[in-house]
Structures are given as structure tokens and as C-alpha cells.
Design an enzyme around this catalytic site. Structure first.
Site, short mmCIF file in Angstrom:
data_model
loop_
_atom_site.label_atom_id
_atom_site.label_comp_id
_atom_site.label_asym_id
_atom_site.label_seq_id
_atom_site.Cartn_x
_atom_site.Cartn_y
_atom_site.Cartn_z
CD GLU A 120 -3.68 9.06 0.84
OE1 GLU A 120 -3.10 9.03 1.95
OE2 GLU A 120 -3.52 8.19 -0.02
CB CYS A 125 -9.24 6.65 -4.66
SG CYS A 125 -8.81 5.62 -3.28
CB CYS A 138 -7.67 2.02 9.08
SG CYS A 138 -8.65 0.50 8.86
CB CYS A 145 -4.01 -4.67 6.83
SG CYS A 145 -5.79 -4.97 6.89
CB CYS A 187 -2.40 -1.24 5.05
SG CYS A 187 -3.37 0.24 4.79
N GLY A 199 -9.00 4.15 5.58
CA GLY A 199 -10.10 3.71 6.43
C GLY A 199 -10.85 2.51 5.90
CD GLU A 200 -13.54 -2.08 6.14
OE1 GLU A 200 -12.53 -2.48 5.54
OE2 GLU A 200 -14.70 -2.20 5.67
CB SER A 257 -12.66 -1.39 -1.24
OG SER A 257 -11.66 -2.33 -0.93
CB SER A 262 -9.12 -6.17 0.83
OG SER A 262 -9.36 -4.94 0.22
CG LEU A 263 -9.51 -13.39 -0.21
CD1 LEU A 263 -10.69 -13.48 0.73
CD2 LEU A 263 -9.68 -14.38 -1.35
CG HIS A 264 -5.07 -8.70 0.53
ND1 HIS A 264 -5.33 -8.31 -0.77
CD2 HIS A 264 -5.37 -7.63 1.29
CE1 HIS A 264 -5.77 -7.05 -0.77
NE2 HIS A 264 -5.80 -6.63 0.45
CG ASN A 314 1.87 0.21 -4.51
OD1 ASN A 314 2.43 0.10 -5.59
ND2 ASN A 314 0.60 0.52 -4.37
CB CYS A 321 -4.12 2.14 0.80
SG CYS A 321 -5.18 1.92 2.21
N1 SAH Z 1 -10.19 -0.74 4.13
C1 SAH Z 1 -10.66 -1.09 2.85
C2 SAH Z 1 -10.50 0.01 1.81
C3 SAH Z 1 -9.25 0.82 1.85
S1 SAH Z 1 -7.76 -0.06 1.46
C4 SAH Z 1 -10.01 -2.38 2.38
O1 SAH Z 1 -9.08 -2.84 3.04
O2 SAH Z 1 -10.47 -2.92 1.38
C5 SAH Z 1 -7.91 -0.15 -0.32
C6 SAH Z 1 -7.05 -1.22 -0.95
O3 SAH Z 1 -5.66 -0.86 -0.91
C7 SAH Z 1 -7.19 -2.56 -0.23
O4 SAH Z 1 -7.39 -3.62 -1.13
C8 SAH Z 1 -5.84 -2.67 0.44
O5 SAH Z 1 -5.54 -4.00 0.72
C9 SAH Z 1 -4.92 -2.01 -0.59
N2 SAH Z 1 -3.56 -1.71 -0.10
C10 SAH Z 1 -3.20 -1.28 1.12
N3 SAH Z 1 -1.85 -1.17 1.19
C11 SAH Z 1 -1.36 -1.53 -0.01
C12 SAH Z 1 -0.06 -1.64 -0.57
N4 SAH Z 1 1.01 -1.32 0.13
N5 SAH Z 1 0.07 -2.08 -1.84
C13 SAH Z 1 -1.03 -2.39 -2.58
N6 SAH Z 1 -2.29 -2.30 -2.13
C14 SAH Z 1 -2.45 -1.88 -0.85
FE1 SF4 Z 2 -7.59 -0.53 7.05
FE2 SF4 Z 2 -7.98 -1.36 4.50
FE3 SF4 Z 2 -5.54 -0.54 5.34
FE4 SF4 Z 2 -6.55 -2.84 6.25
S1 SF4 Z 2 -6.00 -2.36 4.09
S2 SF4 Z 2 -5.52 -1.27 7.50
S3 SF4 Z 2 -8.69 -2.37 6.40
S4 SF4 Z 2 -7.36 0.70 5.19
#
Ligand code: SAH
Ligand code: SF4
Length: 376
Positions: free
Chosen positions: A103, A116, A123, A127, A130, A173-174, A205, A227-229, A303, A346
């Protein structure tokens, strides 16, 4: 990039992708064929300066050289399985690959065009919020497959008078779990001898892989987003299981060292999830975590998508959280993901297509591999 598996040429195509050779190696190949240095430079300029990827358009190369290049290298870019554009200027691309989909999302702004990119199919890190995490891990993308996303996207925007000027590794992916290939791709996106994007315009990221953060500043010049969250271990581990292996104290120590080595400001990404991570307690914890870091915070309202146990907070809760930060001089813009009406952040496009094709028998093999891959 190998031909798409369904194409008749696939079995016969063993040649490596032209994008798998670094610029120096491509020049060396031509020199080894007895071509003059200026000819090697002409090929380089087509690819890296003009961003032309089709041999037939490379008009100053002789027919015999083009034929030789066609025989030795694979010039096909991945096939676009589907493409969806939103009124907000985003175009989501789903590219076919050997095992599963890749993607990529084009984001058009006034004066710049971002892409992007994905670094893996699926991945490992699971998380809980995600969609990509739900797919599980299928495979790493090669540097050539990452650069192919850039090549395809640039071809799409060129007729609009645009060029891809920014790349963010925020797709599937990471990136730091596919370290060597991502470092290679970043160096070729931003290298002066390659696509030449400004180093500040390429952002990696990460969910916080500490050992790789510790080496990153020595291997690439790029912007880093984390990505802290959540800034409390118990909550962050619930949202991001990787926090168990690399808890917040270790992550912060690595980020402080990263800043010493790179000198760059960080971006902290913080998804806002209703009743989960955006109350006063979490705002205080975030401010404490940020102490000593030079960072801006991107607040991203979650989202929502079917099957996820989370929701987006109210506008008022978002404003209250943001105000707590701005009152303490922390820049924290709210970023609404583009492309929501065609499918959100994502991994969501891939997940949607996988659902919609699941009834088709010829796709089942791909689907099964993608959803049954083990999580680690
Ligand atoms: N794996 C890496 C990069 C890909 S994810 C990472 O986690 O940083 C890219 C971003 O999309 C991350 O900040 C992730 O937390 C965010 N993301 C994933 N699912 C999401 C969602 N449902 N709503 C908003 N952001 C989301
Ligand atoms: Fe992988 Fe990033 Fe999604 Fe976490 S937020 S599952 S590290 S792609």
C-alpha cells in the site's frame, strides 16, 4: 522487481530490478560492457534526475544498449491492483507483489507532494489499534520494492506538473524492523547521487525499536517520527505490545542520544483514542515524557474502522488535550488523516481489499498467506 506472478513472463524473468542496483553499481555495469562514462551518466540522469523509468523513452541511448539493458535487468514496476482518489487530494494505491499487497498513498498539498510508503507486507508488532497489525507479518520489502512505490507514484503525479518531494515511512510495516533495506532506500531517496530529496523531507516513523534507533543517526540522514500514543508503560504496553520489550525509560534514553547524534528535532505521533489515552492524567504523563526532548507532537484523532474496539474522542476532548500541551509551550497540531473517505490510515486499504476479494478462489492463496502469517 520481478514480474507479477500471474503474468506469463513471470517464470522466465530472473533478471534483477533496475532499482536493485545502487547508482554506482548501475554505472559500473555499463562501464563493464565497454560503454563510455558519459553513456552511463545519461542512463543515470534518466532514472534519477528526470525520473523516467521506461527504456523506450530513453531517446539518447542506442537501440542495442537499450536491448542489452532490457535483457539484463527487469524494468517492470509492480502492477496497480486498485487506485482510489479522495476529494482531499489523496490517492491510495494498492500494488501487487509476490506475496500480498503493498500500500502506498500520495498526498497532494499546495507546493509539495508527499508519498507514504510501506516497508513490509503486514507487520509483526500487532498494535491493537492498527489494521496492518491485524494482518500479521508476511515479508520484508526489498529496497527496490520501496523505491518502486516512489517510481510509480512519481509517474502518476508527473502529468499534473508535480513531483514527489517528500516521503514518509508510515504505510504498512515497521521500517526499523526491515532496517538494512530501509536504510538503503532512504539513502537512495535522499542521496545527492540518487533521487536527491532533501534529507529533511524523508521521514522514518517507528513504534520505538530501541537498538535500531541507537544506530539510525549513524546510517542515514532523515527525520525521525516516533509513535508514542501513551507515556505510561502499562497503557502503552496495552496499545503497543512492543513496549514490553522496550519500555518508555529505554525509549526516552535512546531518543535523547539520537538527538545528540543527529542534532535534529523529533516528531512524536500521538493518536487520540476516546476514553483511553487523552485525559488529563495522560496529558501530564506526555508532558513529563517530553521533558528534555526537542520534539513537536502530532495529535492524530483515531481513525475508527469496523472490528476495532476504539473510537475517536469528541472535538472538545481533543481541544482540551491540545490546550494542556500548548499552555506548556509544546507545539501540538491536530493532524486529520487524509483519504478518510476512501479508507483511512495505515494498512486500512489493504485490509479492505483483502476482505472484498476473499470470496474469489484465485486470490485465496494470497489471502491465506497474508492472514495466517504468525505474529511475533
Ligand atoms: N510502524 C510504524 C510506521 C507505520 S504506522 C509506526 O508505528 O510508527 C504509521 C502511523 O499510523 C503510526 O503512527 C501509527 O500509530 C498510525 N496509525 C495506525 N493505525 C491508526 C489508526 N487507526 N488511526 C490513526 N493512526 C493510526
Ligand atoms: Fe506495525 Fe506501526 Fe501498525 Fe504498530 S502501528 S502494527 S508498528 S504498522
Amino acid at each position: 522487481m520481478p514480474a507479477h506472478p500471474s503474468s506469463p513472463a513471470a517464470a522466465a524473468t530472473a533478471a534483477p530490478s533496475f532499482l536493485s542496483l545502487a547508482p554506482d553499481a548501475l554505472k559500473a555495469l555499463l562501464l563493464s560492457w565497454g560503454e563510455p562514462a558519459f553513456r552511463a551518466q545519461q542512463l543515470h540522469d534518466w532514472i534519477y534526475v528526470k525520473r523516467v523509468f521506461s527504456l523506450s523513452s530513453m531517446s539518447n541511448l542506442s537501440a542495442s544498449l537499450r536491448q542489452r539493458l532490457a535483457t539484463h535487468l527487469d524494468w517492470q514496476l509492480p502492477k496497480i491492483h486498485s487506485q482510489m482518489s479522495g476529494a482531499d487530494g489523496s490517492t491510495k494505491l494498492l500494488l501487487e507483489s509476490e506475496r500480498g499487497f503493498i500500500e502506498a498513498v500520495i498526498l497532494r498539498y499546495d507546493g509539495r507532494t508527499s508519498l507514504c510508503v510501506s516497508s513490509q507486507v503486514g507487520c509483526k508488532l500487532a498494535c491493537t489499534f492498527c489494521q496492518t497489525g491485524k494482518l500479521g507479518f508476511v515479508r520484508h520489502l526489498s529496497a527496490a520494492e520501496i523505491l518502486a512505490q516512489f517510481a510509480i507514484a512519481d509517474q502518476i503525479v508527473q502529468p499534473e506538473g508535480r513531483r514527489i518531494s517528500h516521503v514518509v515511512f508510515m504505510g504498512m510495516g515497521e521500517p526499523l524492523d526491515n532496517y538494512a533495506n530501509v536504510v538503503d532506500a532512504v539513502n537512495r531517496l535522499s542521496g545527492k547521487e540518487a533521487f536527491g530529496l532533501s534529507v529533511r523531507n524523508v521521514t522514518v516513523s517507528t513504534s520505538g525499536l530501541v537498538p535500531q534507533i541507537r544506530t539510525l543517526a549513524h546510517d542515514v540522514r532523515a527525520a525521525l517520527a516516533v509513535s508514542l500514543h501513551a507515556a505510561r508503560d502499562e497503557l502503552r504496553t496495552e496499545l503497543m505490545p512492543i513496549n514490553r520489550r522496550y519500555p518508555l525509560a529505554e525509549l526516552k534514553a535512546a531518543l535523547l542520544d539520537y538527538q545528540k547524534d543527529s542534532g535534529d528535532k523529533l516528531t512524536i505521533e500521538y493518536i487520540l483514542i476516546k476514553d483511553k489515552n487523552c485525559g488529563l492524567r495522560e496529558a501530564k504523563e506526555l508532558v513529563k515524557f517530553l521533558h528534555g526532548l526537542r520534539a513537536k507532537v502530532n495529535l492524530i484523532p483515531f481513525n475508527s474502522h469496523p472490528g476495532m474496539p476504539f473510537d475517536r474522542p469528541s472535538d472538545e476532548d481533543i481541544r482540551t488535550f491540545q490546550k494542556y500541551l500548548s499552555d506548556r509551550s509544546i507545539a501540538a497540531p491536530v493532524r486529520y488523516s487524509k483519504g478518510l473517505e476512501v479508507s483511512g490510515a495505515c494498512g486500512q486499504l489493504a485490509a479492505k481489499v483483502i476482505q472484498s476479494i476473499s470470496a474469489l478462489p484465485q486470490r485465496e492463496a494470497v489471502l491465506n498467506r497474508q492472514v495466517q502469517a504468525p505474529l511475533s
